[in-house]
Design an enzyme around this catalytic site. Structure first.
Site, PDB file in Angstrom:
ATOM      1  CG  HIS A 134      -1.815   1.140   1.377  1.00  0.00           C
ATOM      2  ND1 HIS A 134      -3.177   1.060   1.195  1.00  0.00           N
ATOM      3  CD2 HIS A 134      -1.561   2.437   1.708  1.00  0.00           C
ATOM      4  CE1 HIS A 134      -3.725   2.250   1.400  1.00  0.00           C
ATOM      5  NE2 HIS A 134      -2.759   3.100   1.725  1.00  0.00           N
ATOM      6  CD  GLU A 135       1.573   3.575   3.668  1.00  0.00           C
ATOM      7  OE1 GLU A 135       1.721   4.605   2.973  1.00  0.00           O
ATOM      8  OE2 GLU A 135       0.599   3.416   4.423  1.00  0.00           O
TER       9      GLU A 135
END
EC number: 3.4.24.-
Length: 399
Positions: A134-135
């Protein structure tokens, strides 16, 4: 009441998203035991892309567990896309780079910031490979799904359950500045959970127009369209347009830009051409015109630490017939254990929708049987877990 740790997303500064670690609570309601997890889009301005599809990075003051999460996330991103992460040292000075660091939050700027070193922060409460992906997807230029300009066609926002200070997190991206390259997918790893930023225990802040997707939002599993939009944004598919041999992919697969003779396959499909059941646990069940019953299970493998164990089954019938299935979890105690927005501790996905690439409605909470009728054949049935052994009773036939 059991207390666990989860993550929330706080939008701060310009083009920076912070996923702040806070407690969440599992409570009981008429919907079941629902977890509370506070926690895509691409910019038209291509200067936010990383040159040559390469992200120089180095790892700073993080634990060995976070290092493993980052390594697994990078391996997954590189396997599905043409993005490359180049490991450099902290004195790297040949251009922009990413530093993996623990700043007490899960956070990343959106895209290349052209400031030299930019931070991707991961802390102990940033759960496994899913949060790392996600990051890192933020870092290469991908925004949150529920911020898309077409969001209101798919979600109802319950502003009464959101504090005024948190409402900016639900603002829409400008279609003039941000492009939607793939269909809206409730199961994207970039989508908020249904109770993100709730100011009341066990209250939703957003509801899918199709309520069957309420548990799907907030997933920790990157899906086909997550990788597809990266490949489109970075023009990865160009490498296959001039390839001598190009894979003829089935079931919505697309040639892998790293090897155009094999396919990137949607979940539930495997083999080089996406025409086979994925390797590993699971079975192929042959439907007849009479109801048959089968228990389908997934048991967690320690080799899948920081992620999930998946078991893929297929239900097959005559090509001119419709399949019917009825399924329900066998253990109420396991249901209470895995029930959460995002189904990030385990669940089931029956891929009955016509688009084989999109995430279907996942279940990890309902305590009543689910009944589906579909023309999808073979019908993929995906069970997954991050710990508990999950078993469903399955009845199936063709009509």
């Amino acid at each position: 009441m059991q207390i666990y740790l989860g993550i929330t997303i706080c939008l701060v500064a310009f083009l920076t998203v912070i996923d702040c670690a806070i407690p969440y609570y599992r409570t009981h309601s008429n919907f079941g035991s629902l977890g509370r997890r506070k926690v895509r889009q691409v910019q038209r301005d291509l200067t936010y892309r990383w040159p040559n599809n390469t992200v120089p990075y180095y790892v700073g003051n993080v634990t060995s567990t976070i290092k493993k999460s980052v390594r697994l996330a990078i391996e997954e991103l590189q396997a599905w896309t043409c993005i490359r992460f180049q490991n450099v040292n902290e004195k790297y000075s040949d251009g922009d780079s990413v530093r993996i660091v623990d700043l007490g939050s899960c956070s990343s700027p959106i895209g290349r910031q052209q400031i030299g070193t930019q931070d991707v922060s991961l802390t102990k409460n940033c759960w496994g490979m899913g949060t790392a992906i996600h990051e890192l997807m933020h870092a290469i230029g991908i925004e949150h799904t529920q911020s898309r300009s077409d969001r209101n066609r798919y979600l109802d926002i319950l502003a009464q359950n959101i504090d005024n200070r948190d409402l900016p997190n639900f603002e829409l991206l400008s279609p003039r500045l941000w492009a939607n390259l793939v269909p809206y997918d409730y199961g994207s790893v970039m989508h908020y959970s249904a109770d993100s930023f709730s100011n009341k225990d066990d209250e939703q802040t957003m509801l899918p127009k199709d309520r069957s997707f309420i548990e799907t939002m907030g997933s920790m599993i990157p899906n086909f369209y997550d990788f597809d939009q990266i490949n489109q944004y970075y023009q990865c598919y160009d490498s296959c347009r001039n390839a001598g041999q190009l894979a003829n992919c089935a079931n919505g697969g697309i040639p892998n830009p790293n090897n155009c003779q094999v396919c990137n396959c949607p979940m539930g499909y495997g083999g080089d051409l996406c025409d086979q059941r994925p390797e590993g646990c699971g079975s192929t069940l042959v439907a007849t015109d009479r109801w048959q019953k089968q228990k389908l299970s997934v048991r967690f493998s320690r080799n899948d630490d920081q992620y999930f164990t998946f078991c893929n089954s297929w239900i097959v019938g005559p090509s001119d017939r419709t399949l019917q299935v009825i399924y329900e979890i066998t253990s109420d105690s396991i249901r209470r254990q895995i029930c959460s927005f995002g189904c990030y501790e385990g669940g089931i996905e029956v891929k009955h929708l016509q688009d084989p690439r999109i995430t279907n409605d996942r279940d990890c909470c309902l305590n009543t049987p689910l009944n589906l009728t579909t023309t999808v054949n073979p019908l993929p049935v995906i069970l997954y877990t991050s710990g508990a052994t999950v078993t469903y009773d399955f009845s199936y036939r063709y009509v």
